[in-house]
Design a protein around this motif. Sequence first.
Motif, PDB file in Angstrom:
ATOM      1  N   GLU A 137      -4.022   4.488  -6.902  1.00 52.13           N
ATOM      2  CA  GLU A 137      -5.022   4.964  -5.935  1.00 52.13           C
ATOM      3  C   GLU A 137      -5.375   6.409  -6.268  1.00 52.13           C
ATOM      4  O   GLU A 137      -4.576   7.119  -6.872  1.00 52.13           O
ATOM      5  CB  GLU A 137      -4.441   5.004  -4.518  1.00 52.13           C
ATOM      6  CG  GLU A 137      -3.970   3.722  -3.950  1.00 52.13           C
ATOM      7  CD  GLU A 137      -3.528   3.926  -2.492  1.00 52.13           C
ATOM      8  OE1 GLU A 137      -3.827   3.050  -1.698  1.00 52.13           O
ATOM      9  OE2 GLU A 137      -2.883   4.955  -2.171  1.00 52.13           O
ATOM     10  N   ASP A 173       0.757   5.315  -4.466  1.00 55.79           N
ATOM     11  CA  ASP A 173       0.079   6.167  -3.498  1.00 55.79           C
ATOM     12  C   ASP A 173      -0.671   7.317  -4.166  1.00 55.79           C
ATOM     13  O   ASP A 173      -0.196   7.942  -5.109  1.00 55.79           O
ATOM     14  CB  ASP A 173       1.087   6.732  -2.496  1.00 55.79           C
ATOM     15  CG  ASP A 173       0.374   7.393  -1.328  1.00 55.79           C
ATOM     16  OD1 ASP A 173      -0.430   6.697  -0.670  1.00 55.79           O
ATOM     17  OD2 ASP A 173       0.577   8.594  -1.094  1.00 55.79           O
ATOM     18  N   ASP A 226       0.839  -1.199   0.000  1.00 55.63           N
ATOM     19  CA  ASP A 226       0.000   0.000   0.000  1.00 55.63           C
ATOM     20  C   ASP A 226       0.878   1.255   0.000  1.00 55.63           C
ATOM     21  O   ASP A 226       2.013   1.213   0.501  1.00 55.63           O
ATOM     22  CB  ASP A 226      -0.851  -0.016   1.281  1.00 55.63           C
ATOM     23  CG  ASP A 226      -2.162   0.715   1.107  1.00 55.63           C
ATOM     24  OD1 ASP A 226      -2.343   1.419   0.103  1.00 55.63           O
ATOM     25  OD2 ASP A 226      -3.016   0.569   2.007  1.00 55.63           O
ATOM     26  N   ASP A 227       0.351   2.328  -0.551  1.00 55.94           N
ATOM     27  CA  ASP A 227       1.033   3.631  -0.506  1.00 55.94           C
ATOM     28  C   ASP A 227       2.461   3.534  -1.024  1.00 55.94           C
ATOM     29  O   ASP A 227       3.383   4.156  -0.467  1.00 55.94           O
ATOM     30  CB  ASP A 227       1.042   4.203   0.919  1.00 55.94           C
ATOM     31  CG  ASP A 227      -0.370   4.401   1.466  1.00 55.94           C
ATOM     32  OD1 ASP A 227      -1.339   4.185   0.711  1.00 55.94           O
ATOM     33  OD2 ASP A 227      -0.498   4.774   2.640  1.00 55.94           O
TER      34      ASP A 227
HETATM   35 MG    MG Z   1      -3.109   3.456   0.002  1.00 55.54          MG
END
Ligand code: MG
Length: 290
Positions: free
Chosen positions: A237, A203, A180-181
Amino acid sequence: RAKQRGRDTYHFFDPNHDRRLQVRHEQRQRFMDAINHDELRLFYQPQVDMRSGQVVGVEALIRWQHPELGLLSPGEFLPIIDGTPLEVDLGEWVLEHALRQLTLWQSDGISLPVNVNISPSHLLVNTFSQRLADLLARYPTVSPSLLKLEVLESAAMHDVQAALKNMARCQALGVGFAIDDFGTGFSSLTHLRQLPVNLIKIDQSFVRDMLIDQNDMAIVESVIYMANRFQRPMLAEGVETLAHAKALMALGCELAQGYGIARPMPPEAMPVWLAHWPERQDWRGLATLQ
Ligand code: MG
Ligand code: C2E
Ligand code: MG
Ligand code: MG
């Protein structure tokens, strides 16, 4: 006597210290009650393949339906439990409820992979994979391959060996991982080489301004390039507009999640959203882009 003096000395420097600790303690107590009194909710945000239009999964995102304060976002309450054992309690609650939701959707004929966010301290618990195996056994109709765990790069940084061990055990159960990110941590490249991840999430902070900020564009391009070189699927994202979507597709990133596609929604809303998504005229054109 010495203890008394120590206390006085402390108060001399920071008279509010005890009070702040007290407030923290009460907030954590209150959050524990929220878990036990069924005030937490999972919202779900779709993830789509922009080229085919196919919905490839959903991300489960925690909300607190507070009786007085209304619906709270994770940014408003996760800091309260940061670094405490409550992160593990929350994580187990989320995993359980995501599996329960998968079961419910399946009985409605909807088979959607679900991504669940796992906090660093939870991932590093040494019984993590065993507890996950026990949980999966309680939801036997759900294939473990429908579950993907989203972990931050920083999760692995504290104790790389422990993280890798737990991740390998979970993967042996059939569960997948996403970073994630991606790009916000600091040794992104090393992690890409070491971590057995099935998805890289770029991200949203880089995606947001990629069309107006050349540095952000450079980062997005580099992440996409790296992901391709390491042959890992990637997802952007924070895709809010069609212009973002087109730019990302031109760069070779086809999976996306963002307000432009759908906001996180309560699970009851998902069947209706799924039914209408194929008719969404604004996104339809993407499939025909080169
Ligand atoms: Mg994220
Ligand atoms: P994340 O995992 O990176 O989740 C994406 C966040 O971006 C979500 O915020 C989502 O609502 C928001 N988002 C999605 N699309 C867009 C967009 O197009 N524009 C903008 N501006 N934002 C978008 P949310 O739900 O507030 O969650 C924030 C963070 O809280 C998450 O970031 C995740 O790190 C954490 N979190 C959420 N749920 C959980 C959970 O169940 N457990 C743990 N440990 N952390 C969670
Ligand atoms: Mg996430
Ligand atoms: Mg985030």
